[in-house]
Design a protein around this motif. Structure first.
Motif, PDB file in Angstrom:
ATOM      1  N   LEU A  10      38.992  23.477  63.190  1.00 56.09           N
ATOM      2  CA  LEU A  10      38.803  24.470  61.894  1.00 56.09           C
ATOM      3  C   LEU A  10      37.450  25.161  62.534  1.00 56.09           C
ATOM      4  N   SER A  11      36.581  25.198  63.309  1.00 58.17           N
ATOM      5  CA  SER A  11      35.522  25.831  63.212  1.00 58.17           C
ATOM      6  C   SER A  11      35.631  27.334  63.300  1.00 58.17           C
ATOM      7  N   GLY A  12      34.705  27.993  62.519  1.00 56.30           N
ATOM      8  CA  GLY A  12      34.892  29.374  62.639  1.00 56.30           C
ATOM      9  C   GLY A  12      33.992  30.239  63.157  1.00 56.30           C
ATOM     10  N   THR A  13      32.800  29.448  63.935  1.00 52.26           N
ATOM     11  CA  THR A  13      31.800  30.023  64.546  1.00 52.26           C
ATOM     12  C   THR A  13      31.459  29.015  65.929  1.00 52.26           C
ATOM     13  N   LEU A  14      31.031  29.828  66.627  1.00 49.42           N
ATOM     14  CA  LEU A  14      30.711  28.982  67.913  1.00 49.42           C
ATOM     15  C   LEU A  14      29.777  27.743  67.698  1.00 49.42           C
ATOM     16  N   GLU A  15      28.843  28.332  66.686  1.00 49.97           N
ATOM     17  CA  GLU A  15      27.798  27.276  66.485  1.00 49.97           C
ATOM     18  C   GLU A  15      28.274  25.978  65.801  1.00 49.97           C
ATOM     19  N   MET A  16      29.291  26.207  64.991  1.00 50.88           N
ATOM     20  CA  MET A  16      29.851  24.954  64.216  1.00 50.88           C
ATOM     21  C   MET A  16      30.784  24.283  65.072  1.00 50.88           C
ATOM     22  N   LEU A  17      31.501  24.898  66.105  1.00 47.72           N
ATOM     23  CA  LEU A  17      32.196  24.189  67.275  1.00 47.72           C
ATOM     24  C   LEU A  17      31.331  23.394  68.077  1.00 47.72           C
TER      25      LEU A  17
ATOM     26  N   LEU B  72      49.000  24.862  78.574  1.00 41.11           N
ATOM     27  CA  LEU B  72      50.016  25.061  77.850  1.00 41.11           C
ATOM     28  C   LEU B  72      49.833  25.304  76.156  1.00 41.11           C
ATOM     29  N   LEU B  73      48.458  24.485  75.937  1.00 37.68           N
ATOM     30  CA  LEU B  73      48.534  24.721  74.314  1.00 37.68           C
ATOM     31  C   LEU B  73      47.577  25.895  74.169  1.00 37.68           C
ATOM     32  N   VAL B  74      46.983  26.324  75.181  1.00 42.30           N
ATOM     33  CA  VAL B  74      45.982  27.608  74.970  1.00 42.30           C
ATOM     34  C   VAL B  74      47.066  28.746  74.684  1.00 42.30           C
ATOM     35  N   ASP B  75      47.867  29.058  75.900  1.00 43.82           N
ATOM     36  CA  ASP B  75      48.850  29.810  76.006  1.00 43.82           C
ATOM     37  C   ASP B  75      50.282  29.829  74.969  1.00 43.82           C
ATOM     38  N   GLY B  76      50.330  28.409  74.475  1.00 47.93           N
ATOM     39  CA  GLY B  76      51.253  28.627  73.374  1.00 47.93           C
ATOM     40  C   GLY B  76      50.864  28.873  72.130  1.00 47.93           C
ATOM     41  N   LEU B  77      49.910  28.092  71.611  1.00 46.61           N
ATOM     42  CA  LEU B  77      49.465  27.882  70.034  1.00 46.61           C
ATOM     43  C   LEU B  77      48.108  28.408  70.027  1.00 46.61           C
ATOM     44  N   GLY B  78      47.145  28.414  70.799  1.00 42.82           N
ATOM     45  CA  GLY B  78      45.985  29.035  70.745  1.00 42.82           C
ATOM     46  C   GLY B  78      44.861  27.784  70.754  1.00 42.82           C
ATOM     47  N   TRP B  79      43.519  28.182  71.246  1.00 44.44           N
ATOM     48  CA  TRP B  79      42.443  27.202  71.660  1.00 44.44           C
ATOM     49  C   TRP B  79      42.277  25.903  70.420  1.00 44.44           C
TER      50      TRP B  79
ATOM     51  N   LYS C 296      35.652  31.784  73.893  1.00 45.45           N
ATOM     52  CA  LYS C 296      34.490  32.888  73.865  1.00 45.45           C
ATOM     53  C   LYS C 296      35.286  34.128  73.355  1.00 45.45           C
ATOM     54  N   ALA C 297      36.513  34.454  73.572  1.00 44.86           N
ATOM     55  CA  ALA C 297      36.908  35.555  73.075  1.00 44.86           C
ATOM     56  C   ALA C 297      36.940  35.510  71.403  1.00 44.86           C
ATOM     57  N   ALA C 298      37.319  34.346  71.126  1.00 43.78           N
ATOM     58  CA  ALA C 298      37.554  34.205  69.475  1.00 43.78           C
ATOM     59  C   ALA C 298      36.309  34.074  68.823  1.00 43.78           C
ATOM     60  N   LEU C 299      35.099  33.334  69.298  1.00 48.46           N
ATOM     61  CA  LEU C 299      34.179  32.802  68.795  1.00 48.46           C
ATOM     62  C   LEU C 299      32.919  33.833  69.164  1.00 48.46           C
TER      63      LEU C 299
END
Length: 499
Positions: A114-121, A176-183, A54-57
């Motif tokens: 690779l999604s750049g928008t929430l709709e694409m995700l 672990l993945l979200v904290d370390g590398l990103g969603w 949510k914070a990103a897209l």
């Protein structure tokens, strides 16, 4: 080379289904478990990443309805086609459909990352769900068709162990993945797993016989529409405050599914769902049992995680660590239970398994208060793990024990649809029940500075919030008792009958 069986050809007696494929079916099963594990992990891993997504897209809106569709789109695309995808495995071969689903799921995972928008995700999550729907019934169908009835319990035990371990890995890996590398990496991690799983399945899973089926187009349409209306209504009802149109949608779905069942009974050619399968009492009861299990497992996690994180201040990763005894013991005991199941009446495992699941949830309810030492929650977690070893595998084995090869996909599709509907019911019911308990225990708390979504609980509401979560977990504990009563009416399997 594959062979076909005419739609009207006689099948072997229900008590002695034939097996196919290689003399040693275990390598094929291990290959399939990789993809099945990935599906299960992906069902839970995304929930941990929703705030980051949510914070990103979707940073410019103040409500959560948009990001919820990242999960809702997946579940809808997963649940609705299961009846059809099971039948596709019978018609075109479970290996071919499984590989198609795995390729689709893996490629969609790349699209999600690779999604750049929430709709694409959301679109790629729906494609992921379709890939999962293609894969899931084929796993059970291959077990049914390659393992003889007196060895199927051990195979389903591995299937059950996979479920138990995935329940832990999903939340832990997500944190672990979200904290370390990103969603994005909760999706990228599927790429190497998917490629390895595809290669192993291509090499090790046998190309089983295909069976000519006349596709019931009317049945496909009615089942898809009915399931969509029901699943969408139950899934989104809480977000729309259970408005009148939501109930109308659910009611319409029930009517359409009733029409579907009537049409299946009247179809003279070959129905999408062979209703004759339900003449096997154990198949029918196992479906009822897995519906209660789906309800319970889905419903219990929400109040539990809210309590750990909001009332006790644990991080998502710390909360997931409290599930380690459950995952470890379920993974360790499920294969053992499977081997035992091949030699005993399934009720000897199912009744204790389902009953201990209910007892462990009642135990959780007694512990869910602000003063309980955190380590004490490891105890019901361990009991829950032991209980689950007598639940997933034995139910699946009992449901598929008498399925004929040409109906293995249809039976697996029905079973997984029932489980998914139970999960959707559990999700909808626990959301409504939690809200009612919060209203009863914390009247006016929302106006007094409590921000539940942000995890900021003022000290004066912690006790009431804990009581609400403890009362909420009583709902899945009670529903599980319905499953206990149901499995008591199972019959002793034919291969164990005295000669």
């Amino acid at each position: 080379m594959t062979e076909t069986t005419p739609a009207g050809a006689p099948t072997a007696p229900a008590t002695a289904p034939r097996t196919e494929g290689n003399p040693n079916p275990w390598p094929a099963l291990w290959a399939l478990v990789i993809g099945f594990f990935m599906i299960l992990v992906d069902t839970t891993i995304v929930s941990v990443a929703n705030p980051a997504i949510k914070a990103a897209l979707d940073p410019d809106t103040n409500n959560l309805d948009n990001v919820v569709w990242v999960t809702s789109a997946y579940l809808l695309a997963y649940a609705v086609p299961l009846l059809i995808t099971g039948r596709l495995g019978d018609r075109f071969g479970p290996k071919r459909i499984y590989l198609t689903g795995l390729a689709l799921f893996t490629l969609a995972s790349l699209g999600c990352g690779l999604s750049g928008t929430l709709e694409m995700l959301i679109v790629f999550r729906a494609v992921q769900g379709l890939g999962a729907a293609l894969m899931t019934p084929q796993t059970m169908a291959v077990i049914t068709r390659t393992f003889p009835a007196n060895r199927r319990g051990a195979a389903m035990g591995l299937w059950g162990a996979t479920s138990g371990v995935a329940m832990l890995v999903g939340p832990l890996a997500g944190g672990l993945l979200v904290d370390g590398l990103g969603w994005e990496w909760i999706f990228f991690v599927n790429l190497p797993v998917g490629v390895v799983g595809f290669v192993l399945a291509w090499m090790l899973v046998p190309a089983l016989k295909t069976h000519e089926h006349r596709f019931d187009i009317v049945g496909v349409f009615l089942s898809a529409v009915g399931l969509f209306l029901i699943v969408f209504g139950l899934q989104e009802g809480e977000h729309y405050d259970w408005a009148a149109w939501v109930w109308a949608m659910i009611a319409a779905g029930v009517v359409v599914m009733g029409l579907f069942i009537w049409q299946q009974a009247k179809t003279r050619s070959e129905p999408l769902v062979p209703l004759d399968l339900f003449r096997d009492r154990n198949f029918s009861i196992a479906n009822l049992g897995i519906a209660t299990v789906g309800f319970t497992v889905t419903a219990m996690s929400l109040p539990m995680m809210f309590f750990y994180q909001l009332a006790r201040g644990l991080t998502p990763t710390e909360a997931a660590l409290l599930l380690i005894p459950m995952a470890v013991l379920a993974g360790a005991f499920s294969p053992v239970a499977g081997r035992i199941l091949d030699r005993v009446d399934p009720r000897l495992l199912l009744v204790p398994g389902l009953l201990l699941t209910s007892i462990s949830l009642f135990w959780y309810a007694t512990l869910m208060n602000p003063d309980t030492e955190i380590w004490m929650f490891l105890l019901p977690s361990g009991l829950l793990g032991i209980a689950q070893s007598g639940m997933w595998g034995p139910l699946a084995t009992t449901a598929t024990r008498n399925l004929q090869p040409r109906q293995a996909g249809a039976g697996a599709g029905i079973y997984n649809t029932t489980r998914t509907i139970g999960s959707v019911l559990g999700s909808a019911a626990i959301a409504a029940f939690m809200q009612s308990r919060l209203t009863a225990n914390l009247p006016g708390a929302a106006d007094a500075g409590g921000d539940f979504a942000a995890g900021q609980l003022p000290p004066f509401v912690v006790a009431g919030f804990s009581d609400a979560m403890a009362q909420s977990i009583l709902l899945p504990a009670s529903v599980m008792l319905i499953g206990v009563v149901a499995v008591l009416f199972m019959r002793r399997p034919a291969h164990l009958a005295p000669r």
